[in-house]
Design an enzyme around this catalytic site. Sequence first.
Site, mmCIF file in Angstrom:
data_model
loop_
_atom_site.group_PDB
_atom_site.id
_atom_site.type_symbol
_atom_site.label_atom_id
_atom_site.label_comp_id
_atom_site.label_asym_id
_atom_site.label_seq_id
_atom_site.Cartn_x
_atom_site.Cartn_y
_atom_site.Cartn_z
ATOM 1 N N LYS A 215 0.809 -1.214 0.000
ATOM 2 C CA LYS A 215 0.000 0.000 0.000
ATOM 3 C C LYS A 215 0.846 1.268 0.000
ATOM 4 O O LYS A 215 2.052 1.253 0.239
ATOM 5 C CB LYS A 215 -0.972 -0.011 1.188
ATOM 6 C CG LYS A 215 -2.141 -0.969 0.966
ATOM 7 C CD LYS A 215 -3.192 -0.855 2.054
ATOM 8 C CE LYS A 215 -4.401 -1.732 1.725
ATOM 9 N NZ LYS A 215 -5.422 -1.678 2.797
ATOM 10 N N ARG A 249 -3.788 -9.741 5.258
ATOM 11 C CA ARG A 249 -4.257 -9.836 3.865
ATOM 12 C C ARG A 249 -3.127 -9.349 2.974
ATOM 13 O O ARG A 249 -2.744 -8.176 3.019
ATOM 14 C CB ARG A 249 -5.507 -8.992 3.681
ATOM 15 C CG ARG A 249 -6.113 -9.017 2.282
ATOM 16 C CD ARG A 249 -7.367 -8.153 2.232
ATOM 17 N NE ARG A 249 -7.980 -8.146 0.911
ATOM 18 C CZ ARG A 249 -7.649 -7.328 -0.075
ATOM 19 N NH1 ARG A 249 -6.688 -6.415 0.111
ATOM 20 N NH2 ARG A 249 -8.262 -7.391 -1.250
#
Length: 272
Positions: A215, A249
């Site tokens: 991210k 995740r």
Amino acid sequence: MKIGNREFDTKNETYIMGILNVTPDSFSDGGKYNSLDAALVHAEQMIQDGADILDIGGESTRPGYVMGLPEEEEMKRVIPVIRAVRERFDVPISVDTHKSRVAQAAIEAGADLINDIWGLKYDDKMADVIAESGASCCLMHNRKEAVYDHFLEEMCEDLRQTLKIAARAGISERQIILDPGVGFGKTYEQNLEVIHHLEILHTLSCPILLGTSRKSVIGLTLDLPVDQRIEGTLVTTVMAVMKGCAFIRVHDIKENKRAVQMARAILAQEAC
């Protein structure tokens, strides 16, 4: 907790949710797995590498995304993949959607868990769909704007509101995973803050999932493009283990699985 036909020891283990994007425009791997054959090959590889759950998503939530993918298009992308994975592999399946119609179709196709990035607050029918199906769910913290007076306290209060919606619909607390939503409705500094203070989420009495894989918070910290963020992701994975998260995740299964195992082995010495 039970997801599909598998029991998860959320008090003592950290499990891997593998990301399977069947989208043309995801920030990290858009277009790589949006054919059925490619998706199945990747699913098999992730399972071999140690994924405990597969999270299948048909709508990109990359930075700057605009919601609005038609439900029919989203279902066209994810339902065939869910059915094919269910037929071929004995692995719990999650569907990454915030739309109740997509969730209902996914459950009918074989999904075991609904991963809702809006924590039941986008679609007022989502909670009922989950409750009536008996599926498990991962409910994420999110806001339209990153505006807070007291960030951590308000984040926890937002998640309490999500849990109230779930309770009113009849979703058992035993079915719920909570996700702090790194990268959603938060500034760069707030993303770092919530990773640093993950332990506060245990006051909400649900297993915690951390999703930081590749991210922008990692890219901004290290000044690296999306395809060079694995080391940064691994640091957050170790943080997740140390802070008692039950799930992570991620895209890169093998590397993160090894990081979890190593961190777990070190932490196990505390009990000796």
